[in-house]
Design a protein around this motif. Structure first.
Motif, PDB file in Angstrom:
ATOM      1  N   THR A 206      59.555  20.308  24.823  1.00 30.57           N
ATOM      2  CA  THR A 206      60.081  21.532  24.228  1.00 30.57           C
ATOM      3  C   THR A 206      60.290  22.586  25.323  1.00 30.57           C
ATOM      4  OG1 THR A 206      57.878  22.441  23.830  1.00 30.57           O
ATOM      5  CG2 THR A 206      58.844  21.080  22.084  1.00 30.57           C
ATOM      6  N   PRO A 207      61.097  23.614  25.047  1.00 31.21           N
ATOM      7  CA  PRO A 207      61.259  24.694  26.036  1.00 31.21           C
ATOM      8  C   PRO A 207      59.933  25.329  26.428  1.00 31.21           C
ATOM      9  CG  PRO A 207      62.970  24.853  24.372  1.00 31.21           C
ATOM     10  CD  PRO A 207      62.028  23.783  23.907  1.00 31.21           C
ATOM     11  N   GLU A 208      58.976  25.396  25.496  1.00 34.92           N
ATOM     12  CA  GLU A 208      57.684  25.995  25.829  1.00 34.92           C
ATOM     13  C   GLU A 208      56.963  25.190  26.902  1.00 34.92           C
ATOM     14  OE1 GLU A 208      53.464  27.392  23.730  1.00 34.92           O
ATOM     15  OE2 GLU A 208      55.159  26.771  22.490  1.00 34.92           O
ATOM     16  N   LEU A 209      57.009  23.855  26.793  1.00 36.64           N
ATOM     17  CA  LEU A 209      56.369  23.025  27.811  1.00 36.64           C
ATOM     18  C   LEU A 209      57.086  23.161  29.141  1.00 36.64           C
ATOM     19  CD1 LEU A 209      54.388  20.905  28.805  1.00 36.64           C
ATOM     20  CD2 LEU A 209      55.906  19.141  27.895  1.00 36.64           C
ATOM     21  N   THR A 210      58.408  23.128  29.111  1.00 35.63           N
ATOM     22  CA  THR A 210      59.167  23.242  30.359  1.00 35.63           C
ATOM     23  C   THR A 210      58.872  24.562  31.065  1.00 35.63           C
ATOM     24  OG1 THR A 210      60.938  21.862  29.442  1.00 35.63           O
ATOM     25  CG2 THR A 210      61.478  23.207  31.357  1.00 35.63           C
ATOM     26  N   ARG A 211      58.783  25.647  30.287  1.00 32.30           N
ATOM     27  CA  ARG A 211      58.458  26.944  30.890  1.00 32.30           C
ATOM     28  C   ARG A 211      57.062  26.921  31.506  1.00 32.30           C
ATOM     29  NH1 ARG A 211      61.113  28.968  26.249  1.00 32.30           N
ATOM     30  NH2 ARG A 211      59.106  29.190  25.172  1.00 32.30           N
ATOM     31  N   ALA A 212      56.118  26.321  30.812  1.00 29.99           N
ATOM     32  CA  ALA A 212      54.744  26.277  31.331  1.00 29.99           C
ATOM     33  C   ALA A 212      54.675  25.476  32.620  1.00 29.99           C
ATOM     34  CB  ALA A 212      53.814  25.680  30.271  1.00 29.99           C
ATOM     35  N   VAL A 213      55.404  24.361  32.683  1.00 24.51           N
ATOM     36  CA  VAL A 213      55.426  23.550  33.912  1.00 24.51           C
ATOM     37  C   VAL A 213      56.110  24.326  35.031  1.00 24.51           C
ATOM     38  CG1 VAL A 213      56.371  21.461  34.960  1.00 24.51           C
ATOM     39  CG2 VAL A 213      55.291  21.349  32.696  1.00 24.51           C
TER      40      VAL A 213
ATOM     41  N   ALA B  63      62.288  20.965  36.696  1.00 25.80           N
ATOM     42  CA  ALA B  63      61.347  19.976  36.180  1.00 25.80           C
ATOM     43  C   ALA B  63      62.023  19.090  35.137  1.00 25.80           C
ATOM     44  CB  ALA B  63      60.136  20.665  35.566  1.00 25.80           C
ATOM     45  N   THR B  64      61.931  17.782  35.336  1.00 24.24           N
ATOM     46  CA  THR B  64      62.416  16.808  34.358  1.00 24.24           C
ATOM     47  C   THR B  64      61.221  16.014  33.857  1.00 24.24           C
ATOM     48  OG1 THR B  64      64.547  16.622  35.491  1.00 24.24           O
ATOM     49  CG2 THR B  64      63.952  14.858  33.958  1.00 24.24           C
ATOM     50  N   ILE B  65      60.907  16.176  32.575  1.00 22.93           N
ATOM     51  CA  ILE B  65      59.693  15.595  31.992  1.00 22.93           C
ATOM     52  C   ILE B  65      60.079  14.408  31.119  1.00 22.93           C
ATOM     53  CG2 ILE B  65      57.649  16.061  30.581  1.00 22.93           C
ATOM     54  CD1 ILE B  65      58.143  19.074  31.235  1.00 22.93           C
ATOM     55  N   SER B  66      59.436  13.264  31.373  1.00 26.88           N
ATOM     56  CA  SER B  66      59.757  12.044  30.628  1.00 26.88           C
ATOM     57  C   SER B  66      58.480  11.342  30.199  1.00 26.88           C
ATOM     58  CB  SER B  66      60.599  11.090  31.486  1.00 26.88           C
ATOM     59  OG  SER B  66      61.770  11.724  31.963  1.00 26.88           O
ATOM     60  N   PRO B  67      58.555  10.572  29.080  1.00 27.99           N
ATOM     61  CA  PRO B  67      57.375   9.809  28.650  1.00 27.99           C
ATOM     62  C   PRO B  67      57.227   8.534  29.463  1.00 27.99           C
ATOM     63  CG  PRO B  67      59.176   9.439  27.140  1.00 27.99           C
ATOM     64  CD  PRO B  67      59.665  10.454  28.132  1.00 27.99           C
ATOM     65  N   GLY B  68      56.004   8.073  29.585  1.00 21.43           N
ATOM     66  CA  GLY B  68      55.755   6.823  30.282  1.00 21.43           C
ATOM     67  C   GLY B  68      54.292   6.467  30.319  1.00 21.43           C
ATOM     68  N   ASN B  69      53.991   5.181  30.032  1.00 18.13           N
ATOM     69  CA  ASN B  69      52.613   4.667  30.099  1.00 18.13           C
ATOM     70  C   ASN B  69      51.630   5.477  29.255  1.00 18.13           C
ATOM     71  OD1 ASN B  69      53.434   2.655  31.947  1.00 18.13           O
ATOM     72  ND2 ASN B  69      53.241   4.106  33.653  1.00 18.13           N
TER      73      ASN B  69
END
Length: 329
Positions: A213-220, A266-272
């Protein structure tokens, strides 16, 4: 004269009896064609679904729930909401399929697409010897698999459904329309839709593609900016534990000043089972003065220094932690 009167009375009585019998036969015929018809059973079933009465609907359909299937969609709001998208719904006339068996077609549209479901029923006897008793043929409910990357919950028809190991098989009455989605503070997934029309035609799995979400991206971004700004505060050629440096053989002839010219995206992706950040790339700028070792000439330096680094990301309900991983070259 007396005999004639008796005959008239008997005739009237017989006529009345015949009218009663004829009326009764007509009533039985009407009731068998309406309240005791297979179409009426189907209408009762569809009404129970619209009302969210899962117990009644399941009983009328004469269906069993598959072992291990999640029953969330079989009652209450999750059930009734599945009927809302079914428009222009009509119960057709029963058509015989042999013996005491019939099929009842139901037509409807979902998002403007014409669709149909056929219910098989069988006559199992009569009530009071006159009224037909119809029953849906026994069946096992279909299931639909709902999954979400790195999530243990999703909303299906507006009701939260637990997803052990990120997935669950949900039993469903039919016909029904399903909407699965996930909306969290840090991650969300666009809605996926499916329509279950019969036991024989289960829908493909609803795989939710979870995104930051935008909130997570801003926090990162805030943590990455704070890290790089801290690096830029160091007045040395090689800031400690930082991803950029300025190698030179010349002597320092003034102060060193760093600034961040371009922060990484920041590019956030799921994995493991977790989340990871793609390689972070940006640019710093160094401002200083250098003296040539041999000639003694002093020159002003203002150069962009590209850099890249990795970072670990841990997201919990209470905290977001970004840990830069700097590898010196």
């Amino acid at each position: 004269m007396q005999t004639t009167s008796v005959v008239k009375v008997l005739a009237a009585w017989l006529l009345g009896l015949m009218l009663v019998v004829a009326g009764f036969i007509a009533t039985v015929s009407v009731l068998n064609g309406q309240l005791y018809s297979p179409e009426h059973q189907v209408r009762l079933y569809l009404d129970a679904m619209r009302d969210g009465d899962g117990e009644k609907a399941l009983g009328l359909l004469n269906a069993s729930v598959p072992d291990g299937a999640n029953p969330t969609l079989l009652d209450g709001e999750a059930l009734s909401r599945g009927s809302n998208p079914l428009e222009d719904l009509e119960v057709g006339e029963a058509r015989g399929t042999g013996g005491d068996r019939v099929e009842v077609p139901v037509t409807y549209t979902v998002d403007g697409v014409a669709t149909s479901t056929v219910f098989p029923l069988q006559r199992t006897g009569t009530e009071w010897g006159f009224f037909n008793v119809w029953q849906f043929e026994p069946t096992v409910l279909p299931t639909v698999e709902v999954s979400a990357l790195n999530s243990v919950v999703a909303a299906v028809n507006g009701v939260d459904v637990g997803l052990p190991d990120g997935r669950a098989a949900l039993a469903a009455l039919y016909p029904t329309a399903l909407t699965a989605e996930y909306e969290g503070r840090y991650f969300s997934a666009p809605a996926r839709h499916a329509t279950i029309t019969s036991r024989e035609n289960p829908p493909p799995p609803l795989a939710l593609a979870t995104e930051a979400t935008p909130e997570l991206t801003r926090a990162v971004d805030d943590q990455l900016h704070a890290f790089l700004d801290g690096c830029a505060e160091q007045t040395v050629f090689q800031p400690t534990n930082c991803p950029f440096n300025y190698p030179t053989n010349e002597r320092l002839a003034g102060d060193i000043s760093w600034s961040i010219a371009e922060y990484p995206t920041a590019t956030i992706s799921p994995g493991n089972g977790g989340w990871y950040l793609a390689t972070l790339r940006g640019s710093a700028r160094i401002e200083t003065r250098l003296r040539d070792f041999f000639s003694g000439a002093v020159r002003d330096v203002s150069e962009a220094v590209p850099f890249e680094f990795e970072a670990d990301l841990v997201v919990t309900e209470d905290a977001i932690t970004v840990t830069p991983v700097v590898r010196y070259r």
